[in-house]
Design a protein around this motif. Structure first.
Motif, PDB file in Angstrom:
ATOM      1  N   TYR A  28      -4.202  -0.447   8.374  1.00 28.28           N
ATOM      2  CA  TYR A  28      -5.450  -1.069   7.939  1.00 28.28           C
ATOM      3  C   TYR A  28      -5.226  -1.977   6.729  1.00 28.28           C
ATOM      4  O   TYR A  28      -5.893  -3.004   6.585  1.00 28.28           O
ATOM      5  CB  TYR A  28      -6.484  -0.002   7.601  1.00 28.28           C
ATOM      6  N   TYR A  29      -4.296  -1.600   5.856  1.00 29.43           N
ATOM      7  CA  TYR A  29      -4.010  -2.457   4.696  1.00 29.43           C
ATOM      8  C   TYR A  29      -3.378  -3.770   5.151  1.00 29.43           C
ATOM      9  O   TYR A  29      -3.721  -4.849   4.644  1.00 29.43           O
ATOM     10  CB  TYR A  29      -3.091  -1.713   3.721  1.00 29.43           C
ATOM     11  N   SER A  44      -4.425  -4.246  -2.081  1.00 31.73           N
ATOM     12  CA  SER A  44      -3.746  -3.254  -1.243  1.00 31.73           C
ATOM     13  C   SER A  44      -3.149  -2.157  -2.106  1.00 31.73           C
ATOM     14  O   SER A  44      -1.932  -2.074  -2.330  1.00 31.73           O
ATOM     15  CB  SER A  44      -2.662  -3.931  -0.401  1.00 31.73           C
ATOM     16  N   THR A  45      -3.999  -1.302  -2.622  1.00 32.78           N
ATOM     17  CA  THR A  45      -3.578  -0.138  -3.400  1.00 32.78           C
ATOM     18  C   THR A  45      -4.029   1.128  -2.686  1.00 32.78           C
ATOM     19  O   THR A  45      -4.813   1.087  -1.728  1.00 32.78           O
ATOM     20  CB  THR A  45      -4.183  -0.189  -4.817  1.00 32.78           C
ATOM     21  N   ALA A  78       0.829  -1.203   0.000  1.00 30.91           N
ATOM     22  CA  ALA A  78       0.000   0.000   0.000  1.00 30.91           C
ATOM     23  C   ALA A  78       0.868   1.260   0.000  1.00 30.91           C
ATOM     24  O   ALA A  78       0.588   2.232  -0.724  1.00 30.91           O
ATOM     25  CB  ALA A  78      -0.925  -0.013   1.214  1.00 30.91           C
ATOM     26  N   LEU A  79       1.922   1.259   0.804  1.00 33.59           N
ATOM     27  CA  LEU A  79       2.812   2.425   0.834  1.00 33.59           C
ATOM     28  C   LEU A  79       3.523   2.606  -0.502  1.00 33.59           C
ATOM     29  O   LEU A  79       3.690   3.738  -0.986  1.00 33.59           O
ATOM     30  CB  LEU A  79       3.824   2.264   1.966  1.00 33.59           C
ATOM     31  N   ARG A 120     -10.404   0.981   0.056  1.00 33.31           N
ATOM     32  CA  ARG A 120     -10.958   1.414   1.352  1.00 33.31           C
ATOM     33  C   ARG A 120     -10.702   0.328   2.404  1.00 33.31           C
ATOM     34  O   ARG A 120     -11.606  -0.406   2.816  1.00 33.31           O
ATOM     35  CB  ARG A 120     -12.452   1.702   1.210  1.00 33.31           C
ATOM     36  N   ALA A 121      -9.463   0.234   2.817  1.00 38.27           N
ATOM     37  CA  ALA A 121      -9.069  -0.839   3.741  1.00 38.27           C
ATOM     38  C   ALA A 121      -9.712  -0.667   5.113  1.00 38.27           C
ATOM     39  O   ALA A 121     -10.111  -1.640   5.750  1.00 38.27           O
ATOM     40  CB  ALA A 121      -7.549  -0.876   3.875  1.00 38.27           C
ATOM     41  N   ARG A 122      -9.808   0.577   5.573  1.00 36.27           N
ATOM     42  CA  ARG A 122     -10.381   0.804   6.900  1.00 36.27           C
ATOM     43  C   ARG A 122     -11.821   0.333   6.965  1.00 36.27           C
ATOM     44  O   ARG A 122     -12.224  -0.320   7.934  1.00 36.27           O
ATOM     45  CB  ARG A 122     -10.307   2.289   7.247  1.00 36.27           C
TER      46      ARG A 122
END
Length: 490
Positions: free
Chosen positions: A42-43, A183-184, A25-26, A188-190
């Motif tokens: 969250y990711y 994981s991009t 994600a980062l 909306r991971a949260r």
């Protein structure tokens, strides 16, 4: 693969997935977390959740279902004569598991190979001797059918465990890979993680409900089986309790009324002891006692709740019973014939229930708003008048709940009854007679080699169902009282 290793591997996959998901994600945001929709954690949590939750769900379901499947397949291979009687199925499967465990231990200790364990027959004396050398004996009474069932039991369990391990690991890896691909920066991971946490909380809240339903159905099915063998009218309205396990002394009398009477009689005496003492001590601690007295007295009272019930039972048998005999026995008033009596169990049980009533009532009284006290004092009421006319009515719903909790605890008590009240099932008004309760008879009916196809064993489930219904009615009544009085103070 051992269960512990499987769990550790799942945790390792989830941990690695957490690290990789967070890193991906980062990287998709060029290292700037401000470009991410959610925090990086969250990711990673989303990948870990997808790795462990589906796999753990399949693992739990598989472990619950596999024993039923294996047992049914093994029973299908056994002769009909061995499993035709419902009461013998449990014993047959116990023998099969015992022999299978013996073979497994022998393989682990090197007494035989897996091939020998799969092909051994009851006539193989040399293998029997090797088993005896390592202390694993199958026993001379093992029949070829049981040994064949044990071999099939081992084979099915081993195949099921291997398939479960492969399937669980594939699901964990697949779930982690799926979440990793999501994981991009714009994902909306949260929201996803919070929905997963909400589902976990709902599942946790459902455990109590599902457990209650499971207990209810377990009791219900066996109770129905009991009433197929014994008339319901004789059970609910019978005044004699005389089970016969020998099969020679005539039919059993299984009337529940003497047990209900003993249960309520002992609980009533216990509440007569616990409610006044507990309530008065709660009023003193909350309204009159100073901080120093309260800091010492309340912990001392609550120590009573931590004493094991077997200790209370021994106290009733060795101390309270002889004391009551010396006061009301043959040499004095002649009311009491022995140390085991309703009064003995009731007094000791009441002492045990004091902290339930006292501690809960104290917390409830302290929760009454101070403004209600100040208003009463402002109108000229004394402290005792304020307690009687303001505080106790305001706290009454909670106090009723505390008393009902103590009553449920008294109805379900066993060890104090067994050691302090005796085992006689009788209808008597004399509190110095020996009596017994439903819980004590449930234990006695299921102790020893119980034949679960006989009414003498199945009656324990009918007794448990009766107790369940009575306790449920008690709780419904308490809820009615709480709602009725709470409306005055909303």
């Amino acid at each position: 693969m051992p269960f512990t290793w499987l769990v550790l591997i799942l945790l390792a996959i989830a941990t690695i997935g957490f690290i990789l998901g967070r890193r991906r994600a980062l990287n998709s945001a060029g290292g700037d977390r401000r470009e991410l929709h959610s925090l990086p954690v969250y990711y990673g949590a989303n990948v870990a959740m997808w790795a462990i939750v589906p796999a753990a769900t399949v693992l739990i379901i598989w472990m619950l279902a596999q024993p039923f499947f294996v047992n049914s397949r093994v029973l299908a291979t056994l002769p009909d004569a061995m499993v035709s009687e419902g009461s013998s199925i449990g014993l047959v499967m116990s023998d099969v598991r015992r022999v299978a465990d013996g073979l497994d231990v022998a393989v682990q200790l090197g007494a035989m190979s897996r091939a020998e364990a799969a092909s051994i027959s009851t006539e193989t004396s040399d293998v029997r001797e090797r088993l005896g050398e390592v202390g694993v004996a199958l026993g001379s009474a093992v029949s070829p059918e049981v040994l064949s069932g044990a071999q099939r039991y081992r084979t099915l369990n081993a195949a099921g465990s291997l398939l479960m391990t492969v399937l669980v690991l594939l699901i964990a890896l697949g779930g982690a890979a799926y979440a990793y691909s999501k994981s991009t920066a714009n994902f909306r991971a949260r929201n996803n993680v919070e929905r997963g946490i909400l589902a976990l909380l709902i599942a946790a809240a459902s455990v109590a409900i599902l457990t209650t339903i499971g207990i209810l159905f377990a009791l219900l099915f066996n109770t129905i089986e009991f009433f197929k063998l014994y008339p319901a009218a004789d059970f609910f309205f019978g005044t004699n309790w005389a089970p016969s396990f020998s099969g020679r002394g005539g039919s059993s009398d299984l009337g529940v009324l003497p047990l209900l009477w003993g249960t309520f009689y002992i609980s009533f005496i216990a509440l007569l002891v616990a409610v006044p003492i507990g309530l008065f001590s709660a009023i003193y601690l909350s309204e009159y006692a100073g901080p120093k007295v309260r800091s010492v007295a309340k912990p001392l009272i609550e120590i009573l709740a931590g004493i094991p019930t077997i200790v209370y039972g021994l106290f009733a048998l060795l101390t309270v019973g002889p004391l009551l005999v010396s006061m009301f026995g043959k040499d004095t008033l002649g009311w009491m014939q022995g140390g085991t009596a309703v009064m003995t169990a009731g007094l000791v049980m009441g002492i045990m229930l004091i902290p339930f009533v006292s501690s809960l009532s104290d917390d409830i009284i302290n929760a009454v708003p101070q403004a209600m006290r100040d208003g009463s004092y402002g109108l000229g009421a004394t402290k005792s008048e304020t307690i009687r006319q303001v505080i106790i009515p305001a706290a009454l719903p909670g106090i009723v709940g505390a008393i009902l909790l103590a009553a449920s605890r008294a109805i379900g008590e066993t060890m104090i009854v067994v050691l302090g009240a005796g085992a006689a099932a009788r209808l008597s008004l004399n509190p110095f007679d020996a009596m017994t309760t439903i819980t004590a008879k449930i234990v006695s009916q299921l102790t020893g080699d119980a034949d679960f196809a006989s009414p003498e064993a199945l009656v324990a489930f009918a007794l448990g169902m009766t107790l369940f219904v009575l306790t449920l009615g008690l709780n419904v009544f308490a809820l009615y009282i709480v709602r009725k009085y709470r409306e005055q103070y909303d």
